[in-house]
Motif scaffolding. Structure first.
Motif, PDB file in Angstrom:
ATOM      1  N   GLU A   3     -54.898  16.955  41.257  1.00  0.00           N
ATOM      2  CA  GLU A   3     -54.696  18.378  40.571  1.00  0.00           C
ATOM      3  C   GLU A   3     -53.836  18.960  41.358  1.00  0.00           C
ATOM      4  O   GLU A   3     -53.372  19.292  42.480  1.00  0.00           O
ATOM      5  CB  GLU A   3     -56.025  19.233  40.182  1.00  0.00           C
ATOM      6  N   PRO A   4     -52.707  19.694  40.530  1.00  0.00           N
ATOM      7  CA  PRO A   4     -51.960  20.559  41.132  1.00  0.00           C
ATOM      8  C   PRO A   4     -52.744  21.861  41.981  1.00  0.00           C
ATOM      9  O   PRO A   4     -53.635  22.287  41.643  1.00  0.00           O
ATOM     10  CB  PRO A   4     -50.963  21.272  40.101  1.00  0.00           C
ATOM     11  N   GLU A   5     -51.913  22.357  43.117  1.00  0.00           N
ATOM     12  CA  GLU A   5     -52.422  23.504  43.905  1.00  0.00           C
ATOM     13  C   GLU A   5     -52.539  24.429  42.921  1.00  0.00           C
ATOM     14  O   GLU A   5     -51.657  24.806  42.289  1.00  0.00           O
ATOM     15  CB  GLU A   5     -51.661  23.717  45.020  1.00  0.00           C
ATOM     16  N   VAL A   6     -53.517  25.237  42.813  1.00  0.00           N
ATOM     17  CA  VAL A   6     -53.799  26.604  42.090  1.00  0.00           C
ATOM     18  C   VAL A   6     -53.055  27.782  42.638  1.00  0.00           C
ATOM     19  O   VAL A   6     -53.445  28.004  43.956  1.00  0.00           O
ATOM     20  CB  VAL A   6     -55.120  27.043  41.860  1.00  0.00           C
ATOM     21  N   TYR A 125     -60.572  16.864  27.574  1.00  0.00           N
ATOM     22  CA  TYR A 125     -60.734  17.880  28.566  1.00  0.00           C
ATOM     23  C   TYR A 125     -62.247  18.420  28.486  1.00  0.00           C
ATOM     24  O   TYR A 125     -62.352  18.962  27.427  1.00  0.00           O
ATOM     25  CB  TYR A 125     -59.532  18.857  28.847  1.00  0.00           C
ATOM     26  N   GLU A 126     -62.803  18.557  29.444  1.00  0.00           N
ATOM     27  CA  GLU A 126     -64.397  19.045  29.385  1.00  0.00           C
ATOM     28  C   GLU A 126     -64.312  20.336  28.897  1.00  0.00           C
ATOM     29  O   GLU A 126     -65.163  20.880  28.259  1.00  0.00           O
ATOM     30  CB  GLU A 126     -64.986  18.725  30.647  1.00  0.00           C
ATOM     31  N   ARG A 127     -63.411  21.372  29.611  1.00  0.00           N
ATOM     32  CA  ARG A 127     -63.464  22.823  29.299  1.00  0.00           C
ATOM     33  C   ARG A 127     -62.044  22.950  28.887  1.00  0.00           C
ATOM     34  O   ARG A 127     -61.150  22.669  29.487  1.00  0.00           O
ATOM     35  CB  ARG A 127     -63.625  23.561  30.501  1.00  0.00           C
ATOM     36  N   VAL A 128     -61.900  23.573  27.682  1.00  0.00           N
ATOM     37  CA  VAL A 128     -60.870  23.969  27.127  1.00  0.00           C
ATOM     38  C   VAL A 128     -60.373  25.509  26.599  1.00  0.00           C
ATOM     39  O   VAL A 128     -59.441  25.800  26.043  1.00  0.00           O
ATOM     40  CB  VAL A 128     -60.683  22.908  25.718  1.00  0.00           C
ATOM     41  N   MET A 133     -57.454  25.731  31.045  1.00  0.00           N
ATOM     42  CA  MET A 133     -56.492  24.805  30.965  1.00  0.00           C
ATOM     43  C   MET A 133     -55.323  24.824  31.689  1.00  0.00           C
ATOM     44  O   MET A 133     -54.739  23.909  32.201  1.00  0.00           O
ATOM     45  CB  MET A 133     -56.187  24.715  29.350  1.00  0.00           C
ATOM     46  N   VAL A 134     -54.967  26.238  31.766  1.00  0.00           N
ATOM     47  CA  VAL A 134     -53.550  26.412  32.381  1.00  0.00           C
ATOM     48  C   VAL A 134     -53.743  26.056  33.961  1.00  0.00           C
ATOM     49  O   VAL A 134     -52.922  25.876  34.573  1.00  0.00           O
ATOM     50  CB  VAL A 134     -53.560  27.916  32.271  1.00  0.00           C
ATOM     51  N   GLU A 135     -55.047  26.288  34.382  1.00  0.00           N
ATOM     52  CA  GLU A 135     -55.363  26.014  35.771  1.00  0.00           C
ATOM     53  C   GLU A 135     -55.196  24.522  35.977  1.00  0.00           C
ATOM     54  O   GLU A 135     -54.785  24.256  36.946  1.00  0.00           O
ATOM     55  CB  GLU A 135     -56.824  26.848  36.232  1.00  0.00           C
ATOM     56  N   ILE A 136     -55.979  23.869  35.109  1.00  0.00           N
ATOM     57  CA  ILE A 136     -56.153  22.346  35.484  1.00  0.00           C
ATOM     58  C   ILE A 136     -54.651  21.721  35.088  1.00  0.00           C
ATOM     59  O   ILE A 136     -54.217  20.872  36.142  1.00  0.00           O
ATOM     60  CB  ILE A 136     -57.332  21.914  34.516  1.00  0.00           C
ATOM     61  N   VAL A 137     -54.208  22.334  34.011  1.00  0.00           N
ATOM     62  CA  VAL A 137     -52.866  21.540  33.865  1.00  0.00           C
ATOM     63  C   VAL A 137     -51.657  21.933  34.320  1.00  0.00           C
ATOM     64  O   VAL A 137     -50.717  21.217  35.054  1.00  0.00           O
ATOM     65  CB  VAL A 137     -52.784  21.699  32.400  1.00  0.00           C
ATOM     66  N   LEU A 138     -51.480  23.382  34.487  1.00  0.00           N
ATOM     67  CA  LEU A 138     -50.383  23.848  35.305  1.00  0.00           C
ATOM     68  C   LEU A 138     -50.391  24.433  36.596  1.00  0.00           C
ATOM     69  O   LEU A 138     -49.473  24.663  37.347  1.00  0.00           O
ATOM     70  CB  LEU A 138     -49.948  24.735  34.479  1.00  0.00           C
ATOM     71  N   GLY A 139     -51.746  24.411  37.178  1.00  0.00           N
ATOM     72  CA  GLY A 139     -51.980  24.948  38.430  1.00  0.00           C
ATOM     73  C   GLY A 139     -51.868  26.350  38.587  1.00  0.00           C
ATOM     74  O   GLY A 139     -51.481  26.771  39.652  1.00  0.00           O
ATOM     75  N   VAL A 172     -46.165  27.997  26.410  1.00  0.00           N
ATOM     76  CA  VAL A 172     -44.942  27.031  26.037  1.00  0.00           C
ATOM     77  C   VAL A 172     -45.209  25.877  26.924  1.00  0.00           C
ATOM     78  O   VAL A 172     -45.076  24.633  26.445  1.00  0.00           O
ATOM     79  CB  VAL A 172     -43.694  27.355  25.470  1.00  0.00           C
ATOM     80  N   GLU A 173     -45.193  26.195  28.177  1.00  0.00           N
ATOM     81  CA  GLU A 173     -45.058  25.084  29.233  1.00  0.00           C
ATOM     82  C   GLU A 173     -46.410  24.163  29.050  1.00  0.00           C
ATOM     83  O   GLU A 173     -46.299  22.855  29.297  1.00  0.00           O
ATOM     84  CB  GLU A 173     -45.249  25.644  30.560  1.00  0.00           C
ATOM     85  N   LEU A 174     -47.680  24.738  28.945  1.00  0.00           N
ATOM     86  CA  LEU A 174     -48.964  24.033  28.672  1.00  0.00           C
ATOM     87  C   LEU A 174     -48.604  23.140  27.400  1.00  0.00           C
ATOM     88  O   LEU A 174     -49.119  21.937  27.349  1.00  0.00           O
ATOM     89  CB  LEU A 174     -49.987  25.250  28.440  1.00  0.00           C
TER      90      LEU A 174
END
Length: 407
Positions: A3-6, A125-128, A133-139, A172-174
């Motif tokens: 996962e990307p660094e947050v 995804y378990e939590r949506v 979502m922004v944290e998991i997908v975009l970091g 939009v990035e998400l």
């Protein structure tokens, strides 16, 4: 793949945009968004828990080439010009069902939709929640501290406006990443069907006897007590609507139920019930007592009657006693749907709505075949992608029970 660094997302890229509360400012924003390109991120803030209505008190938008905008829909209640200017541009919402009704009240009705929450569900995804979502997908980590604020407040504090602007900052990035993941997993067409179904869904009709949804009403065991609930709920609703207050802020459900159980005869007895002594409730003590007295003196013919059976099947926990064969069909169908949902990494309710499974198995089509099962699922509102995945195994499972004589 790690996962990307947050990283915390603390400020909008162009700063907090000024709140648009003037027709000329709105017209300029409409022109800017019409010139922009690509999907449009949209969000709306309501005052749930504070106000009676579900109206929007702030609308946020962002589009490439236009930047972000914050619109005050109290001062600018007509967004039909924005709706026209954007035409069939794809509108990106998170949990669209929550915001579409209040946007429609403003004249804003998307023609094309991308729902990032629903996309997350289809992708497993378990939590949506948006922040997750922004944290998991975009970091990126969003500040979510003001989601339950009273957005009818004026003027809106700067910290709230920052929060609101950030909600559309990377939407939009998400969307772009989720779109790619849907395409890679073969689920993009499924998502498009789901998004189209959301937009095509009719508005829900008003509930019959909405007072019956009073929390804790199951404790009231007699018709006279139900009449007290009905009278108090109706009076509370009138007060709340007139004052534009959330009903629970006028009088909590717990107080209504307790009054139905105690049926107080005096103001003193009424104020001995918790919550009737609150500032809002005390203003209407005479009205509350009059409502209780009305219920107490109603003729038997005017008392509310027990709720009869609805148009659907009974609760599933009663099937084994009422119709053992139906209970076996339901268990078999649920097992099929659960296995398919696990295979395709999504919640069972997104693969096929539980109500459709119950109705299919309570009254199965005869004769059972893939064609008849598909027709029944279609009539129950299942999308074509859902039917394509489930019809064969469901029909086979029901056919096996029929052969065994258990249908």
């Amino acid at each position: 793949m790690s996962e990307p660094e947050v990283q915390p997302l603390l400020e909008p890229r162009e700063g907090i945009p000024p709140v648009i509360d003037d027709p000329a400012e709105l017209a300029a924003a409409v022109e800017a968004f019409a010139r922009g390109a690509g999907p449009v991120a949209v969000d709306a803030e309501r005052a749930s828990g504070y106000r009676y209505s579900g109206r929007a008190y702030l609308v946020q938008l962002r589009r490439q080439g236009a930047g972000s905008a914050l619109i005050d829909p109290v001062a600018c209640p007509d967004l039909s010009a924005l709706d026209t200017a954007l035409g069939d541009a794809e509108i990106v919402l998170h949990a669209a069902n929550q915001d579409l009704p209040c946007l429609a009240e403003l004249g804003f009705r998307p023609r094309r939709l991308f729902d990032t929450e629903l996309a997350g569900r289809l992708l497993g995804y378990e939590r949506v929640g948006l922040g997750t979502m922004v944290e998991i997908v975009l970091g990126l980590r969003l500040e979510k501290g003001h989601s339950a604020a009273d957005w009818s407040t004026r003027p809106l504090p700067e910290a709230w406006l920052r929060y609101a602007a950030l909600d559309v900052e990377v939407l939009v990035e998400l969307r772009d990443v989720l779109h790619e993941q849907l395409a890679e997993s073969g689920k993009l067409d499924w998502a498009h069907e789901e998004f189209a179904a959301i937009l095509a869904a009719p508005a829900l009709p008003p509930r019959n006897d909405p007072w019956r949804r009073t929390s804790g009403i199951h404790r009231v065991r007699n018709l006279r007590g139900l009449a007290v609930v009905r009278e108090l709920w109706t009076l509370r609703d009138e007060i709340a609507r007139t004052a534009d207050l959330a009903p629970g802020r006028v009088l909590p459900d717990a107080a209504i139920v307790q009054a139905a159980l105690d049926q107080p005869r005096t103001t003193k007895a009424l104020t001995e019930i918790a919550s009737f002594t609150g500032r809002s409730a005390r203003r209407h003590l005479r009205g509350w007592l009059a409502a209780v007295n009305r219920a107490r003196t109603l003729p038997d013919s005017a008392l509310p009657q027990p709720v009869g059976p609805g148009d659907g099947p009974p609760p599933a926990n009663r099937w084994a006693d009422r119709d053992p064969a139906a209970a076996k069909r339901l268990a078999a169908a649920r097992a099929v749907v659960a296995a398919l949902a696990d295979e395709h990494r999504m919640p069972t309710e997104n693969l096929l709505q539980p109500d459709a499974v119950r109705r299919l198995t309570w009254e199965p089509p005869m004769p059972i075949s893939e064609e008849t099962v598909a027709a029944r699922l279609r009539a129950l509102g299942a999308r074509e992608w859902q039917i394509g995945l489930t019809v064969h195994p469901l029909a086979k499972a029901l056919e096996r029970l029929e052969i065994k004589g258990e249908v």
